[in-house]
Design a protein around this motif. Structure first.
Motif, PDB file in Angstrom:
ATOM      1  N   SER A  50      -1.613  -9.231   7.219  1.00  0.00           N
ATOM      2  CA  SER A  50      -0.694  -9.546   8.318  1.00  0.00           C
ATOM      3  C   SER A  50       0.316  -8.424   8.545  1.00  0.00           C
ATOM      4  CB  SER A  50       0.062 -10.843   8.035  1.00  0.00           C
ATOM      5  OG  SER A  50      -0.808 -11.921   8.048  1.00  0.00           O
ATOM      6  N   LEU A  51       0.869  -7.917   7.454  1.00  0.00           N
ATOM      7  CA  LEU A  51       1.835  -6.827   7.550  1.00  0.00           C
ATOM      8  C   LEU A  51       1.177  -5.594   8.165  1.00  0.00           C
ATOM      9  CD1 LEU A  51       4.691  -5.781   6.854  1.00  0.00           C
ATOM     10  CD2 LEU A  51       3.785  -5.123   4.621  1.00  0.00           C
ATOM     11  N   ALA A  52      -0.001  -5.251   7.661  1.00  0.00           N
ATOM     12  CA  ALA A  52      -0.706  -4.081   8.184  1.00  0.00           C
ATOM     13  C   ALA A  52      -1.010  -4.252   9.671  1.00  0.00           C
ATOM     14  CB  ALA A  52      -1.996  -3.857   7.396  1.00  0.00           C
ATOM     15  N   GLU A  53      -1.512  -5.410  10.039  1.00  0.00           N
ATOM     16  CA  GLU A  53      -1.861  -5.681  11.438  1.00  0.00           C
ATOM     17  C   GLU A  53      -0.640  -5.536  12.357  1.00  0.00           C
ATOM     18  OE1 GLU A  53      -3.395  -9.711  13.082  1.00  0.00           O
ATOM     19  OE2 GLU A  53      -4.917  -8.939  11.672  1.00  0.00           O
ATOM     20  N   ASP A  54       0.463  -6.161  11.963  1.00  0.00           N
ATOM     21  CA  ASP A  54       1.676  -6.127  12.797  1.00  0.00           C
ATOM     22  C   ASP A  54       2.269  -4.731  12.896  1.00  0.00           C
ATOM     23  OD1 ASP A  54       1.376  -8.837  13.144  1.00  0.00           O
ATOM     24  OD2 ASP A  54       3.011  -9.401  11.785  1.00  0.00           O
ATOM     25  N   VAL A  55       2.431  -4.072  11.760  1.00  0.00           N
ATOM     26  CA  VAL A  55       3.060  -2.745  11.767  1.00  0.00           C
ATOM     27  C   VAL A  55       2.180  -1.745  12.508  1.00  0.00           C
ATOM     28  CG1 VAL A  55       3.821  -0.823  10.313  1.00  0.00           C
ATOM     29  CG2 VAL A  55       4.449  -3.170   9.706  1.00  0.00           C
ATOM     30  N   ILE A  56       0.882  -1.796  12.285  1.00  0.00           N
ATOM     31  CA  ILE A  56      -0.023  -0.872  12.971  1.00  0.00           C
ATOM     32  C   ILE A  56       0.043  -1.091  14.482  1.00  0.00           C
ATOM     33  CG2 ILE A  56      -2.463  -0.315  13.342  1.00  0.00           C
ATOM     34  CD1 ILE A  56      -2.807  -0.706  10.256  1.00  0.00           C
ATOM     35  N   ALA A  57       0.098  -2.324  14.922  1.00  0.00           N
ATOM     36  CA  ALA A  57       0.182  -2.615  16.360  1.00  0.00           C
ATOM     37  C   ALA A  57       1.466  -2.047  16.961  1.00  0.00           C
ATOM     38  CB  ALA A  57       0.095  -4.117  16.598  1.00  0.00           C
ATOM     39  N   PHE A  58       2.589  -2.264  16.288  1.00  0.00           N
ATOM     40  CA  PHE A  58       3.858  -1.714  16.791  1.00  0.00           C
ATOM     41  C   PHE A  58       3.833  -0.187  16.779  1.00  0.00           C
ATOM     42  CE2 PHE A  58       5.725  -5.921  15.602  1.00  0.00           C
ATOM     43  CZ  PHE A  58       6.264  -6.221  16.834  1.00  0.00           C
ATOM     44  N   ALA A  59       3.303   0.386  15.719  1.00  0.00           N
ATOM     45  CA  ALA A  59       3.266   1.845  15.601  1.00  0.00           C
ATOM     46  C   ALA A  59       2.369   2.461  16.667  1.00  0.00           C
ATOM     47  CB  ALA A  59       2.784   2.236  14.204  1.00  0.00           C
ATOM     48  N   GLU A  60       1.209   1.853  16.896  1.00  0.00           N
ATOM     49  CA  GLU A  60       0.308   2.384  17.920  1.00  0.00           C
ATOM     50  C   GLU A  60       0.958   2.346  19.294  1.00  0.00           C
ATOM     51  OE1 GLU A  60      -3.317   0.163  17.519  1.00  0.00           O
ATOM     52  OE2 GLU A  60      -4.081   1.499  15.949  1.00  0.00           O
ATOM     53  N   ALA A  61       1.727   1.302  19.566  1.00  0.00           N
ATOM     54  CA  ALA A  61       2.424   1.208  20.853  1.00  0.00           C
ATOM     55  C   ALA A  61       3.420   2.352  21.014  1.00  0.00           C
ATOM     56  CB  ALA A  61       3.132  -0.142  20.968  1.00  0.00           C
ATOM     57  N   ALA A  62       3.927   2.849  19.885  1.00  0.00           N
ATOM     58  CA  ALA A  62       4.880   3.962  19.917  1.00  0.00           C
ATOM     59  C   ALA A  62       4.186   5.308  19.732  1.00  0.00           C
ATOM     60  CB  ALA A  62       5.931   3.770  18.824  1.00  0.00           C
ATOM     61  N   GLY A  63       2.847   5.287  19.620  1.00  0.00           N
ATOM     62  CA  GLY A  63       2.103   6.529  19.462  1.00  0.00           C
ATOM     63  C   GLY A  63       2.158   7.102  18.056  1.00  0.00           C
ATOM     64  N   VAL A  64       2.382   6.252  17.061  1.00  0.00           N
ATOM     65  CA  VAL A  64       2.485   6.688  15.670  1.00  0.00           C
ATOM     66  C   VAL A  64       1.315   6.107  14.879  1.00  0.00           C
ATOM     67  CG1 VAL A  64       3.921   6.583  13.589  1.00  0.00           C
ATOM     68  CG2 VAL A  64       4.997   6.764  15.838  1.00  0.00           C
ATOM     69  N   GLU A  65       0.800   6.896  13.961  1.00  0.00           N
ATOM     70  CA  GLU A  65      -0.319   6.431  13.136  1.00  0.00           C
ATOM     71  C   GLU A  65       0.213   5.960  11.784  1.00  0.00           C
ATOM     72  OE1 GLU A  65      -4.488   8.041  11.222  1.00  0.00           O
ATOM     73  OE2 GLU A  65      -3.457   9.254  12.719  1.00  0.00           O
ATOM     74  N   VAL A  66      -0.157   4.740  11.403  1.00  0.00           N
ATOM     75  CA  VAL A  66       0.248   4.165  10.127  1.00  0.00           C
ATOM     76  C   VAL A  66      -0.996   3.675   9.407  1.00  0.00           C
ATOM     77  CG1 VAL A  66       1.608   2.372   8.973  1.00  0.00           C
ATOM     78  CG2 VAL A  66       2.472   3.415  11.061  1.00  0.00           C
ATOM     79  N   GLU A  67      -1.078   3.981   8.134  1.00  0.00           N
ATOM     80  CA  GLU A  67      -2.191   3.512   7.306  1.00  0.00           C
ATOM     81  C   GLU A  67      -1.620   2.671   6.175  1.00  0.00           C
ATOM     82  OE1 GLU A  67      -4.245   6.960   5.945  1.00  0.00           O
ATOM     83  OE2 GLU A  67      -4.810   7.576   7.965  1.00  0.00           O
ATOM     84  N   PHE A  68      -2.327   1.624   5.801  1.00  0.00           N
ATOM     85  CA  PHE A  68      -1.920   0.749   4.707  1.00  0.00           C
ATOM     86  C   PHE A  68      -2.918   0.870   3.572  1.00  0.00           C
ATOM     87  CE2 PHE A  68       0.930  -0.879   7.714  1.00  0.00           C
ATOM     88  CZ  PHE A  68       1.873  -1.651   7.050  1.00  0.00           C
ATOM     89  N   GLU A  69      -2.404   0.881   2.369  1.00  0.00           N
ATOM     90  CA  GLU A  69      -3.260   0.950   1.187  1.00  0.00           C
ATOM     91  C   GLU A  69      -2.721  -0.007   0.132  1.00  0.00           C
ATOM     92  OE1 GLU A  69      -4.402   4.168  -2.281  1.00  0.00           O
ATOM     93  OE2 GLU A  69      -3.716   4.908  -0.341  1.00  0.00           O
ATOM     94  N   ARG A  70      -3.574  -0.868  -0.323  1.00  0.00           N
ATOM     95  CA  ARG A  70      -3.185  -1.796  -1.397  1.00  0.00           C
ATOM     96  C   ARG A  70      -3.406  -1.074  -2.722  1.00  0.00           C
ATOM     97  NH1 ARG A  70      -2.583  -7.550  -1.745  1.00  0.00           N
ATOM     98  NH2 ARG A  70      -2.921  -8.215  -3.874  1.00  0.00           N
ATOM     99  N   VAL A  71      -2.341  -0.878  -3.492  1.00  0.00           N
ATOM    100  CA  VAL A  71      -2.457  -0.148  -4.752  1.00  0.00           C
ATOM    101  C   VAL A  71      -2.377  -1.071  -5.969  1.00  0.00           C
ATOM    102  CG1 VAL A  71      -1.691   2.045  -3.798  1.00  0.00           C
ATOM    103  CG2 VAL A  71      -0.018   0.509  -4.782  1.00  0.00           C
ATOM    104  N   ALA A  72      -1.879  -2.268  -5.793  1.00  0.00           N
ATOM    105  CA  ALA A  72      -1.800  -3.224  -6.916  1.00  0.00           C
ATOM    106  C   ALA A  72      -1.521  -4.600  -6.337  1.00  0.00           C
ATOM    107  CB  ALA A  72      -0.701  -2.828  -7.900  1.00  0.00           C
ATOM    108  N   VAL A  73      -1.999  -5.575  -6.851  1.00  0.00           N
ATOM    109  CA  VAL A  73      -2.943  -5.784  -7.931  1.00  0.00           C
ATOM    110  C   VAL A  73      -4.346  -5.849  -7.331  1.00  0.00           C
ATOM    111  CG1 VAL A  73      -3.711  -7.418  -9.721  1.00  0.00           C
ATOM    112  CG2 VAL A  73      -1.276  -7.082  -9.340  1.00  0.00           C
ATOM    113  N   THR A  74      -5.286  -5.201  -8.006  1.00  0.00           N
ATOM    114  CA  THR A  74      -6.673  -5.218  -7.558  1.00  0.00           C
ATOM    115  C   THR A  74      -7.548  -5.881  -8.626  1.00  0.00           C
ATOM    116  OG1 THR A  74      -7.231  -3.091  -8.571  1.00  0.00           O
ATOM    117  CG2 THR A  74      -6.314  -3.025  -6.328  1.00  0.00           C
ATOM    118  N   SER A  75      -8.749  -6.254  -8.244  1.00  0.00           N
ATOM    119  CA  SER A  75      -9.666  -6.870  -9.213  1.00  0.00           C
ATOM    120  C   SER A  75      -9.981  -5.895 -10.346  1.00  0.00           C
ATOM    121  CB  SER A  75     -10.947  -7.348  -8.524  1.00  0.00           C
ATOM    122  OG  SER A  75     -11.606  -6.266  -7.912  1.00  0.00           O
ATOM    123  N   GLY A  76     -10.075  -4.619 -10.031  1.00  0.00           N
ATOM    124  CA  GLY A  76     -10.321  -3.610 -11.063  1.00  0.00           C
ATOM    125  C   GLY A  76      -9.190  -3.531 -12.070  1.00  0.00           C
ATOM    126  N   GLN A  77      -7.952  -3.634 -11.594  1.00  0.00           N
ATOM    127  CA  GLN A  77      -6.799  -3.593 -12.504  1.00  0.00           C
ATOM    128  C   GLN A  77      -6.760  -4.828 -13.397  1.00  0.00           C
ATOM    129  OE1 GLN A  77      -3.906  -3.137  -9.451  1.00  0.00           O
ATOM    130  NE2 GLN A  77      -4.032  -0.901  -9.452  1.00  0.00           N
TER     131      GLN A  77
END
Length: 134
Positions: free
Chosen positions: A25-52
């Motif tokens: 949800s956070l990624a979807e919302d922030v990316i939508a707002f950023a794209e409207a402003a012409g900015v590129e935003v990428e989201f990466e989940r670093v913790a907690v993962t199944s591997g960790q």
């Protein structure tokens, strides 16, 4: 645009339906707002993962029966289960993976120059603890 930079958001969250939902949800919302402003935003989940969970033998619990949101796992883990030193290492590695070494070097050099300039200004005052009298 020249000089435009991408922004990468590193996310730490629980490994459960709520954590996955918050991330998407956070990624979807922030990316939508950023794209409207012409900015590129990428989201990466670093913790907690199944591997960790497997690597660090983190404690798990079954998903809450009352949470009807989709969840890719069969067990849940709270972010707090990661020991602070391990979490710090995970975050540091994620940052270093994406950090431009030349930009980092220039930032450190600029910081050192600013420190020297501040020390020089302070040394001109007889009592650095008191503001100069005008």
């Amino acid at each position: 645009m020249e000089g435009e930079r991408r922004t990468r958001v590193l996310h730490l969250g629980d490994y459960d339906a709520s954590g996955e939902h918050m991330f998407s949800s956070l990624a979807e919302d922030v990316i939508a707002f950023a794209e409207a402003a012409g900015v590129e935003v990428e989201f990466e989940r670093v913790a907690v993962t199944s591997g960790q969970i497997a690597t660090y033998n983190l404690p798990t619990a079954p998903p809450k029966a009352t949470d009807r949101r989709s969840f890719s796992g069969t067990a849940t883990t709270q972010a707090e289960a990661l020991p602070p030193d391990i979490l710090a290492t995970i975050v540091r590695q994620a940052i270093e993976t994406h950090r431009d070494p030349e930009v980092h070097r220039r930032a450190l050099a600029r910081e050192e120059a600013e420190r020297r300039a501040i020390r020089e200004r302070l040394s001109r005052h007889p009592d650095p603890g008191r503001p100069p009298v005008e």
